[in-house]
Design a protein around this motif. Structure first.
Motif: not given
Length: 632
Positions: A277-279, A377-378, A387-388, A411-412
């Motif tokens: 999983a990439a940022f 993903v926050t 936070n996740v 999602e981000f």
């Protein structure tokens, strides 16, 4: 006597010396011949023959036998001397066989053809393709109608291609070359070096320059300080937080670092658990997983929810990163029939897969199998993961559902507390940007971070029903007057109070704001810079059923500041609501249809600009008390 002995020795050994030199020369020639035969065998005789005939590489092998030359030195004795054999040399002017030669650049505009993509074939409707001869009669148009020459020159050659129809009905391509004048001020009137208008022709590798080109480009690509290559003095950009595309890292129980995995289909549709999983790269994957229920229901980790909720994610890439645990916010249970039920999460909830074997044949069901996983993903502005959260769908599967399908999403979302609030001007409003609106609290004004604004207007038509959705809304843009509405249809059993509340909610929208920013960048910490929305409800008569039929917003604004650069400022916002003028109970069933409208107008209330002048200075002269002494 001594001299006579040396002469006899020399005459006796000289034939053996010549035989030795000749033998060495024959050995050298035979060795060289065997090497040539090996090269021919390696390349193939037919290829080697073509290779010689192509003149791509001219290798001249010079093998000169060592010649024995008899000379005499100062002592009068003959001394044998040998000349060194010339090593094989290669001509540096001829390119290598596989590299070929680069074609010369085309500078004639009549020969330039951008649509010629196929070699030795006709491109359809490419009127400048030289390979198109018989196909020209079937053309329906020209994909490239105009071809221009060098755009930097003041005089440009332009080729125009047109298609005309012959008497027989076939197409005929006509080409015309004209010269146009470049209207650009900075153009080249004349040039004495044509090659300077195009890129330099790269050097073609040959036998003579191959080593130099190899060293140059190898050092450029793979060089380091050890092999003499130049190193860059610019330090790479490093950041303790994650950057776009960085692999999100986790920490294992052993203390080592791994990457956060998100299953995805590999070459086939089956799931691969090695997908990182990439940022800031959102993913949505669906894949199949084959299993045997009796064996894998309770042992296969991919079916257990703990495999997706237990990873300890590192907040950033640096060594001082903290651990971010995955928080489960939603669990949905799905039955074999597809019915879903929301599960209330209380405390530490553990739903491990459970295998149920019934007495009936082929009745094997596995419960609490992971069907869907969604991560949110926050992250902060610095690239730190704050936070996740995870939402899961656990279901029941039987043998008829194998292989099973799993879905994974990530999602981000940026941290709302650190999102820069939008502005609609600096400081005054800009025409066409949304109005900033919000509600007042003890800490100031709270307004939405959405760039479209929180102050919206109903965006409908006469055909849309006010009591049935969906209701689309548009942001109120500064300086843009709008009118919209919907149609209200009532039946005999309609409740007036309920209809009135629903229509008012449709006109205002959800979370109707009570304050509007006076400037386009009014800070929410200063409530005095925000204008309250005043309400005016105008019922025409006292009716038993009062339903709002129109909502009108009147925004009054003025020009603030100097005449050179005035700024738009909102000074007042009035909400006017008109209700019905007739008693709905008296209307017949066929005529209980009314139009509901919403509108907004911007009214300038600026006073006439008047030039201001500074007041004339006053003379405040004070004389000393003894100025007229001794006369007074």
């Amino acid at each position: 006597m001594d001299v006579f002995v040396w002469v006899l020795i020399t005459l006796y050994t000289w034939p053996f010396f010549e035989f030795s030199v000749a033998q060495k020369t024959d050995d050298f020639n035979s060795t060289f011949a065997r090497a040539n035969e090996s090269v021919i065998d390696l390349l193939g005789k037919q290829n080697f023959t073509d290779y010689e005939n192509s003149n791509a590489l001219d290798v001249e092998i010079v093998s000169t036998a060592s010649n024995v030359v008899s000379t005499r030195d100062g002592t009068g004795f003959s001394t044998p001397s040998t000349t060194e054999s010339t090593p094989p040399s290669m001509s540096p002017q001829v390119p290598l066989p596989l590299s070929g030669s680069l074609p010369p650049p085309v500078t004639d505009v009549s020969r330039i053809c951008p649509c010629d993509q196929l070699k030795d074939q006709c491109d359809p409707n490419c009127c400048c393709d030289p390979d198109c001869r018989q196909e020209l009669a079937l053309f329906t148009g020209c994909t490239v109608k105009t071809v221009r020459g060098e755009p930097k020159l003041c005089g440009q050659d332009v080729v125009t291609y047109t298609i005309s129809e012959t008497i027989d009905g076939y197409a005929q391509v006509q080409k015309s070359v004209q010269q146009e004048v470049n209207l650009d001020v900075f153009c080249i009137q004349s040039t004495n070096y044509e090659a300077g208008l195009s890129l330099a022709t790269p050097e073609v590798p040959s036998a003579g320059n191959f080593d130099g080109l190899y060293k140059h480009f190898v050092q450029f690509l793979f060089g380091s300080a050890n092999n003499g290559a130049t190193t860059s003095t610019v330090e790479p950009l490093t950041s303790p937080g994650y950057l776009y595309g960085d692999v999100i890292e986790t920490e294992e129980e052993s203390g080592g670092r791994e990457f956060f995995r998100l299953p995805a289909p590999s070459v086939t549709a089956h799931c691969s658990d090695l997908n990182p999983a990439a940022f800031l790269r959102e993913q949505s994957n669906r894949c199949m997983r084959s299993l045997v229920l009796e064996r894998d229901c309770t042992t296969l980790q991919a079916l257990n929810m703990h495999s997706y909720t237990d990873p300890r994610i590192l907040s950033k890439k640096s060594e001082d990163a903290r651990f971010v645990a995955v928080e489960v916010t939603s669990i949905v249970l799905q039955s074999l029939e597809g019915t879903q039920t929301q599960l209330n999460i209380t405390g530490d909830l553990s739903l491990d897969p459970l295998l149920l074997v019934s007495v009936a044949p082929d009745s094997v069901v596995c419960f609490n199998v992971v069907l869907q996983v969604g991560y949110t993903v926050t992250y902060s502005e610095a690239g730190d993961i704050v936070n996740v959260t995870a939402s899961l769908v656990l279901g029941e599967i039987d043998r008829n559902m194998v292989p099973m399908e799993q879905e994974f999403q990530i999602e981000f979302v940026q941290n709302v507390d650190q999102v820069a609030l939008p502005s609609s001007g600096n400081p005054g409003y800009v025409v066409g940007l949304p109005l900033l609106a919000g509600s007042k609290t003890a800490d100031g004004i709270v307004h939405s971070a959405d760039s479209r604004g929180a102050f919206t207007l109903l965006h409908g038509s006469k055909l849309s029903d006010c009591l049935r959705g969906p209701h689309h809304r548009s942001p109120v843009l500064f300086g843009v007057d709008m009118v919209s509405g919907c149609t209200l249809r009532l039946d005999e059993t309609a409740n007036c109070s309920v209809v009135s509340e629903v229509v008012l909610g449709v006109l205002r929208g959800q979370s109707f704001p009570r304050y509007v920013a006076s400037f386009g960048n009014s800070p929410p910490q200063h409530p005095m810079d925000w204008v309250p929305i005043r309400n005016q409800t105008k019922p025409t008569e006292a009716q038993s059923c009062s339903i709002p039929l129109s909502l009108h917003l009147e925004v009054q604004w003025t020009q603030y500041g100097s005449l050179v650069n005035p700024q738009a400022q909102i000074v007042s916002v009035i909400e006017v609501i008109h209700t019905n003028t007739s008693n709905l109970a008296l209307l017949s069933g066929g005529s209980r249809v009314m139009s509901v409208t919403s509108s907004v107008t911007f009214v300038p209330v600026s006073a006439a600009a008047r030039p201001g002048f500074k007041a004339s200075p006053t003379i405040d002269a004070k004389l000393p008390y003894d100025f007229f002494f001794p006369f007074v």
